[in-house]
Design a protein around this motif. Structure first.
Motif, PDB file in Angstrom:
ATOM      1  N   ASP A 102      37.682  35.723  40.245  1.00 53.23           N
ATOM      2  CA  ASP A 102      38.730  36.375  41.033  1.00 53.23           C
ATOM      3  C   ASP A 102      38.036  37.526  41.753  1.00 53.23           C
ATOM      4  O   ASP A 102      37.778  38.575  41.163  1.00 53.23           O
ATOM      5  CB  ASP A 102      39.835  36.874  40.094  1.00 53.23           C
ATOM      6  N   ILE A 103      37.710  37.304  43.026  1.00 56.01           N
ATOM      7  CA  ILE A 103      36.818  38.211  43.742  1.00 56.01           C
ATOM      8  C   ILE A 103      37.547  39.467  44.228  1.00 56.01           C
ATOM      9  O   ILE A 103      38.667  39.406  44.703  1.00 56.01           O
ATOM     10  CB  ILE A 103      36.187  37.490  44.950  1.00 56.01           C
ATOM     11  N   GLY A 104      36.858  40.592  44.143  1.00 56.72           N
ATOM     12  CA  GLY A 104      37.419  41.830  44.669  1.00 56.72           C
ATOM     13  C   GLY A 104      37.878  42.779  43.581  1.00 56.72           C
ATOM     14  O   GLY A 104      37.588  42.607  42.406  1.00 56.72           O
ATOM     15  N   VAL A 105      38.622  43.783  43.999  1.00 56.57           N
ATOM     16  CA  VAL A 105      39.107  44.801  43.072  1.00 56.57           C
ATOM     17  C   VAL A 105      40.314  44.278  42.306  1.00 56.57           C
ATOM     18  O   VAL A 105      41.118  43.506  42.829  1.00 56.57           O
ATOM     19  CB  VAL A 105      39.480  46.092  43.838  1.00 56.57           C
ATOM     20  N   SER A 106      40.428  44.669  41.050  1.00 52.52           N
ATOM     21  CA  SER A 106      41.564  44.234  40.242  1.00 52.52           C
ATOM     22  C   SER A 106      42.728  45.206  40.407  1.00 52.52           C
ATOM     23  O   SER A 106      42.541  46.376  40.739  1.00 52.52           O
ATOM     24  CB  SER A 106      41.176  44.153  38.760  1.00 52.52           C
ATOM     25  N   SER A 107      43.931  44.704  40.178  1.00 52.66           N
ATOM     26  CA  SER A 107      45.107  45.565  40.262  1.00 52.66           C
ATOM     27  C   SER A 107      45.028  46.685  39.235  1.00 52.66           C
ATOM     28  O   SER A 107      45.530  47.781  39.453  1.00 52.66           O
ATOM     29  CB  SER A 107      46.381  44.732  40.049  1.00 52.66           C
ATOM     30  N   MET A 108      44.374  46.409  38.104  1.00 49.16           N
ATOM     31  CA  MET A 108      44.207  47.416  37.065  1.00 49.16           C
ATOM     32  C   MET A 108      43.392  48.592  37.596  1.00 49.16           C
ATOM     33  O   MET A 108      43.690  49.755  37.316  1.00 49.16           O
ATOM     34  CB  MET A 108      43.519  46.788  35.850  1.00 49.16           C
ATOM     35  N   GLN A 109      42.351  48.293  38.388  1.00 47.84           N
ATOM     36  CA  GLN A 109      41.529  49.357  38.960  1.00 47.84           C
ATOM     37  C   GLN A 109      42.284  50.121  40.034  1.00 47.84           C
ATOM     38  O   GLN A 109      42.196  51.349  40.127  1.00 47.84           O
ATOM     39  CB  GLN A 109      40.244  48.752  39.526  1.00 47.84           C
ATOM     40  N   ILE A 110      43.052  49.403  40.861  1.00 41.83           N
ATOM     41  CA  ILE A 110      43.826  50.048  41.919  1.00 41.83           C
ATOM     42  C   ILE A 110      44.869  50.995  41.326  1.00 41.83           C
ATOM     43  O   ILE A 110      45.112  52.080  41.859  1.00 41.83           O
ATOM     44  CB  ILE A 110      44.519  48.992  42.796  1.00 41.83           C
ATOM     45  N   ASP A 111      45.459  50.582  40.215  1.00 41.17           N
ATOM     46  CA  ASP A 111      46.529  51.371  39.607  1.00 41.17           C
ATOM     47  C   ASP A 111      46.044  52.674  38.988  1.00 41.17           C
ATOM     48  O   ASP A 111      46.847  53.566  38.701  1.00 41.17           O
ATOM     49  CB  ASP A 111      47.250  50.537  38.530  1.00 41.17           C
ATOM     50  N   ASN A 213      30.121  48.374  45.965  1.00 35.34           N
ATOM     51  CA  ASN A 213      29.929  47.430  44.859  1.00 35.34           C
ATOM     52  C   ASN A 213      29.117  46.195  45.228  1.00 35.34           C
ATOM     53  O   ASN A 213      28.996  45.278  44.406  1.00 35.34           O
ATOM     54  CB  ASN A 213      31.304  47.012  44.319  1.00 35.34           C
ATOM     55  N   ASP A 214      28.570  46.163  46.450  1.00 35.52           N
ATOM     56  CA  ASP A 214      27.792  45.011  46.916  1.00 35.52           C
ATOM     57  C   ASP A 214      28.545  43.709  46.625  1.00 35.52           C
ATOM     58  O   ASP A 214      27.980  42.733  46.111  1.00 35.52           O
ATOM     59  CB  ASP A 214      26.414  44.978  46.251  1.00 35.52           C
ATOM     60  N   GLU A 215      29.818  43.675  46.967  1.00 30.20           N
ATOM     61  CA  GLU A 215      30.652  42.546  46.580  1.00 30.20           C
ATOM     62  C   GLU A 215      30.239  41.225  47.215  1.00 30.20           C
ATOM     63  O   GLU A 215      30.276  40.178  46.564  1.00 30.20           O
ATOM     64  CB  GLU A 215      32.118  42.851  46.908  1.00 30.20           C
TER      65      GLU A 215
END
Length: 319
Positions: A102-111, A213-215
């Protein structure tokens, strides 16, 4: 299935499970563990083992609690999914039956405002998933105006990148950027709202997060590692959220399923090349169903691509 916080629902969960089709005795990798939604679903679907990988120490810490629910079946590993071969080798694993990304930032991190991912919440301008390396603030305050414009244009696909970079450069002369809201306000001063409910700073924040993050580099490495790790018949499920990510997944799977490299759709394919290493489960992307769209706004931009590993040897870098 145990209930999840509404803000931490794994997108396209049913569809990812359909792609993976977990089987008893299988070994699976959740390469972007996050809140563990995919891992839990896999473990509850079959008597199998899951390796949960995440570069975020907080995700690993929370994942250990889930591991207690599945003794010996969920193993948490801190690190980047791009390095999954080495990480799994450390666990004595050389091949797996399925991989979910699941690529990218997680909702947990955004929150979590203190992580600095959200332009809607006051917090330090950080954006580091692992807590290591350069912060977004360092990039914004130290890079040249030209380089900022390039970053925002290339990784955010933002047409107003030069105007944003100019405004940022002028503002940081007065005082360095420290918070997410400070940057969001400057971007909003030169980017008009679209009328589609998209915040003016969305693309700029995306660009900075990707660079910090060099995603995209991690994605390219992770896809190649998946090809080498999956057993014949093994399944790969990749969820992405914007065109930069999805384009790389599409190009990788298209080339690997055709069995020949194609640098551009305008260039004829060569009949000579390595054998196909993947069979596409579906041409194009799989999108969220109406019932998921109704309860999980994040799923609107989610795109899933799935493929099944053939018995052909993994391509070399030269291929």
């Amino acid at each position: 299935m145990a209930s999840q916080d509404a803000s931490h629902i794994s997108v396209l969960l049913r569809e990812v499970m359909e792609v993976l089709s977990p089987k008893d005795g299988g070994i699976y990798v959740d390469g972007t563990f996050g809140a563990g939604g995919y891992s839990r679903a896999i473990l509850e679907a079959a008597d199998c083992q899951v390796f949960g990988i995440d570069r975020d120490p907080l995700a690993i810490s929370k994942g250990q609690k889930m591991a207690d629910e599945f003794p010996g079946r969920l193993i948490m590993i801190e690190g980047c999914y791009a390095d999954m071969e080495e990480l799994l080798a450390g666990q004595g694993v050389a091949a797996v039956d399925g991989i979910a990304l699941d690529i990218g930032v997680s909702s947990m991190q955004i929150d979590e405002a203190e992580r600095g991912f959200s332009f809607m919440r006051e917090g330090p301008l950080d954006m580091r998933m692992s807590g290591k390396g350069r912060t977004a603030a360092e990039i914004v305050n130290e890079e040249s105006e030209a380089e900022l414009a390039r970053i925002i244009f290339v990784y955010g696909e933002e047409r107003r990148s030069r105007a944003i970079a100019r405004a940022v450069a002028e503002r940081r002369e007065l005082a360095p950027f420290k918070s997410t809201v400070e940057l969001a306000e400057v971007v909003a001063s030169v980017v008009r709202p679209t009328g589609k409910g998209i915040h003016p700073a969305t693309r700029t924040f995306q660009a900075l997060r990707i660079v910090v993050n060099d995603e995209l580099g991690q994605l390219v490495k992770g896809l190649a590692a998946s090809e080498r790790l999956l057993t014949p018949g093994g399944r790969l499920a990749v969820v992405s959220f914007h065109s930069l990510e999805d384009r790389r997944v599409k190009n990788f799977l298209s080339a690997r399923s055709e069995g020949r490299a194609r640098p551009s759709r305008h260039v004829p394919v060569s009949d000579e090349g390595p054998a196909p290493t993947f069979k596409l489960i579906k041409r194009g992307t799989i999108k969220a169903r109406p019932d998921e769209l109704a309860v999980n706004p994040r799923s609107r931009s989610a795109r899933l691509r799935g493929a099944i590993r053939t018995n052909a040897s993994a391509w070399t870098e030269a291929a």
